[in-house]
Structures are given as C-alpha cells and as structure tokens.
Design a protein around this motif. Sequence first.
Motif, PDB file in Angstrom:
ATOM      1  N   GLU A  10       0.833  -1.207   0.000  1.00 53.84           N
ATOM      2  CA  GLU A  10       0.000   0.000   0.000  1.00 53.84           C
ATOM      3  C   GLU A  10       0.868   1.257   0.000  1.00 53.84           C
ATOM      4  OE1 GLU A  10      -2.689  -0.824   3.250  1.00 53.84           O
ATOM      5  OE2 GLU A  10      -4.179  -1.625   1.849  1.00 53.84           O
ATOM      6  N   ARG A  11       2.014   1.213   0.675  1.00 59.19           N
ATOM      7  CA  ARG A  11       2.944   2.346   0.635  1.00 59.19           C
ATOM      8  C   ARG A  11       3.492   2.540  -0.772  1.00 59.19           C
ATOM      9  NH1 ARG A  11       6.706   0.666   5.085  1.00 59.19           N
ATOM     10  NH2 ARG A  11       5.164   0.346   6.674  1.00 59.19           N
ATOM     11  N   HIS A  12       3.817   1.425  -1.424  1.00 63.53           N
ATOM     12  CA  HIS A  12       4.315   1.506  -2.802  1.00 63.53           C
ATOM     13  C   HIS A  12       3.263   2.121  -3.723  1.00 63.53           C
ATOM     14  CE1 HIS A  12       7.432  -1.919  -2.135  1.00 63.53           C
ATOM     15  NE2 HIS A  12       7.882  -0.758  -1.725  1.00 63.53           N
ATOM     16  N   ILE A  13       2.016   1.729  -3.534  1.00 65.27           N
ATOM     17  CA  ILE A  13       0.927   2.276  -4.369  1.00 65.27           C
ATOM     18  C   ILE A  13       0.791   3.779  -4.133  1.00 65.27           C
ATOM     19  CG2 ILE A  13      -1.579   2.269  -4.724  1.00 65.27           C
ATOM     20  CD1 ILE A  13      -1.429  -0.815  -4.178  1.00 65.27           C
ATOM     21  N   VAL A  17       1.394   6.746  -6.918  1.00 65.63           N
ATOM     22  CA  VAL A  17       0.430   7.778  -7.312  1.00 65.63           C
ATOM     23  C   VAL A  17       1.128   9.137  -7.397  1.00 65.63           C
ATOM     24  CG1 VAL A  17      -1.611   9.069  -6.530  1.00 65.63           C
ATOM     25  CG2 VAL A  17      -1.595   6.564  -6.439  1.00 65.63           C
ATOM     26  N   LYS A  18       1.934   9.433  -6.398  1.00 65.22           N
ATOM     27  CA  LYS A  18       2.651  10.718  -6.384  1.00 65.22           C
ATOM     28  C   LYS A  18       3.674  10.795  -7.517  1.00 65.22           C
ATOM     29  CE  LYS A  18       2.134  11.320  -1.426  1.00 65.22           C
ATOM     30  NZ  LYS A  18       2.810  11.295  -0.129  1.00 65.22           N
ATOM     31  N   LEU A  19       4.401   9.710  -7.728  1.00 62.84           N
ATOM     32  CA  LEU A  19       5.412   9.709  -8.779  1.00 62.84           C
ATOM     33  C   LEU A  19       4.789   9.821 -10.168  1.00 62.84           C
ATOM     34  CD1 LEU A  19       7.840   7.008  -7.373  1.00 62.84           C
ATOM     35  CD2 LEU A  19       8.285   9.462  -7.582  1.00 62.84           C
ATOM     36  N   GLN A  23       5.540  12.734 -12.879  1.00 59.66           N
ATOM     37  CA  GLN A  23       5.990  12.439 -14.234  1.00 59.66           C
ATOM     38  C   GLN A  23       5.053  13.058 -15.262  1.00 59.66           C
ATOM     39  OE1 GLN A  23       8.861  11.260 -14.894  1.00 59.66           O
ATOM     40  NE2 GLN A  23       8.749  10.762 -17.064  1.00 59.66           N
ATOM     41  N   GLU A  24       3.752  12.978 -15.004  1.00 58.99           N
ATOM     42  CA  GLU A  24       2.784  13.583 -15.915  1.00 58.99           C
ATOM     43  C   GLU A  24       2.960  15.106 -15.960  1.00 58.99           C
ATOM     44  OE1 GLU A  24      -0.774  11.904 -14.265  1.00 58.99           O
ATOM     45  OE2 GLU A  24      -0.557  10.058 -15.429  1.00 58.99           O
ATOM     46  N   ALA A  25       3.237  15.713 -14.815  1.00 58.80           N
ATOM     47  CA  ALA A  25       3.483  17.166 -14.781  1.00 58.80           C
ATOM     48  C   ALA A  25       4.755  17.502 -15.543  1.00 58.80           C
ATOM     49  CB  ALA A  25       3.579  17.644 -13.330  1.00 58.80           C
ATOM     50  N   LEU A  26       5.776  16.671 -15.400  1.00 57.37           N
ATOM     51  CA  LEU A  26       7.021  16.893 -16.127  1.00 57.37           C
ATOM     52  C   LEU A  26       6.780  16.840 -17.634  1.00 57.37           C
ATOM     53  CD1 LEU A  26      10.123  17.142 -16.364  1.00 57.37           C
ATOM     54  CD2 LEU A  26      10.205  14.649 -16.182  1.00 57.37           C
ATOM     55  N   LEU A  44       7.112   6.998 -18.157  1.00 54.53           N
ATOM     56  CA  LEU A  44       5.736   6.994 -17.661  1.00 54.53           C
ATOM     57  C   LEU A  44       5.075   5.633 -17.895  1.00 54.53           C
ATOM     58  CD1 LEU A  44       3.336   8.497 -16.392  1.00 54.53           C
ATOM     59  CD2 LEU A  44       2.765   9.302 -18.703  1.00 54.53           C
ATOM     60  N   ALA A  45       5.281   5.060 -19.055  1.00 56.48           N
ATOM     61  CA  ALA A  45       4.693   3.752 -19.352  1.00 56.48           C
ATOM     62  C   ALA A  45       5.226   2.686 -18.389  1.00 56.48           C
ATOM     63  CB  ALA A  45       4.992   3.362 -20.799  1.00 56.48           C
ATOM     64  N   THR A  46       6.514   2.731 -18.114  1.00 56.58           N
ATOM     65  CA  THR A  46       7.110   1.782 -17.167  1.00 56.58           C
ATOM     66  C   THR A  46       6.555   2.001 -15.769  1.00 56.58           C
ATOM     67  OG1 THR A  46       9.129   1.655 -18.484  1.00 56.58           O
ATOM     68  CG2 THR A  46       9.287   0.971 -16.175  1.00 56.58           C
ATOM     69  N   MET A  47       6.416   3.250 -15.389  1.00 54.89           N
ATOM     70  CA  MET A  47       5.871   3.564 -14.067  1.00 54.89           C
ATOM     71  C   MET A  47       4.433   3.062 -13.942  1.00 54.89           C
ATOM     72  SD  MET A  47       7.434   7.423 -13.677  1.00 54.89           S
ATOM     73  CE  MET A  47       6.720   7.773 -12.079  1.00 54.89           C
ATOM     74  N   ARG A  48       3.642   3.225 -14.992  1.00 51.26           N
ATOM     75  CA  ARG A  48       2.251   2.753 -14.964  1.00 51.26           C
ATOM     76  C   ARG A  48       2.195   1.235 -14.853  1.00 51.26           C
ATOM     77  NH1 ARG A  48      -0.162   6.895 -19.495  1.00 51.26           N
ATOM     78  NH2 ARG A  48      -0.685   8.565 -18.021  1.00 51.26           N
ATOM     79  N   GLU A  49       3.079   0.548 -15.554  1.00 53.90           N
ATOM     80  CA  GLU A  49       3.127  -0.916 -15.469  1.00 53.90           C
ATOM     81  C   GLU A  49       3.515  -1.362 -14.059  1.00 53.90           C
ATOM     82  OE1 GLU A  49       2.789  -4.857 -16.289  1.00 53.90           O
ATOM     83  OE2 GLU A  49       2.081  -3.188 -17.496  1.00 53.90           O
TER      84      GLU A  49
END
Length: 70
Positions: A10-13, A17-19, A23-26, A44-49
């Motif tokens: 849950e901490r990772h999730i 969300v914050k990361l 990334q989207e703001a960047l 971003l794609a890797t982060m979403r996966e």
Amino acid sequence: MQHEHLTITERHIAAGVKLLAKQEALISELKRHHHDIEGALAVLATMRETQSLHIDDRDRILRELERQNH
C-alpha cells in the motif's frame, strides 16, 4: 506476514500515485516548452506498469487474507 506485505504494498501504491503525477506534470512542462517527450513517455509507461503490478499484488494479498478469515 501478509499484513506486513500489505502495508508495504500500500505504501508503494501511494508513492506510485505521487510519482505518476510528477511524471505527468514533467511531461506537460516539457510539451509546453516544445522539448522531446519520447523518453519521458517511456518512463511513464514503465511507471504505470509497475503501479499496475503493485495494485495486482495488493489485490492478491487482500484475497489471501479474506480466504484466511473465512
């Protein structure tokens, strides 16, 4: 043990969300200044996966805990 794993997941999730938001703001900022965003989109794609894997892991743990309680 499962409860500890659930807490960590849950901490990772939450961190994900914050990361993802950062990334989207960047990417938005890069677009605004007409910079190449190909690399940022790949990240971003890797982060979403990765986020999806964390969510799958959490859901699996919750199912296991539910089975243990019944």
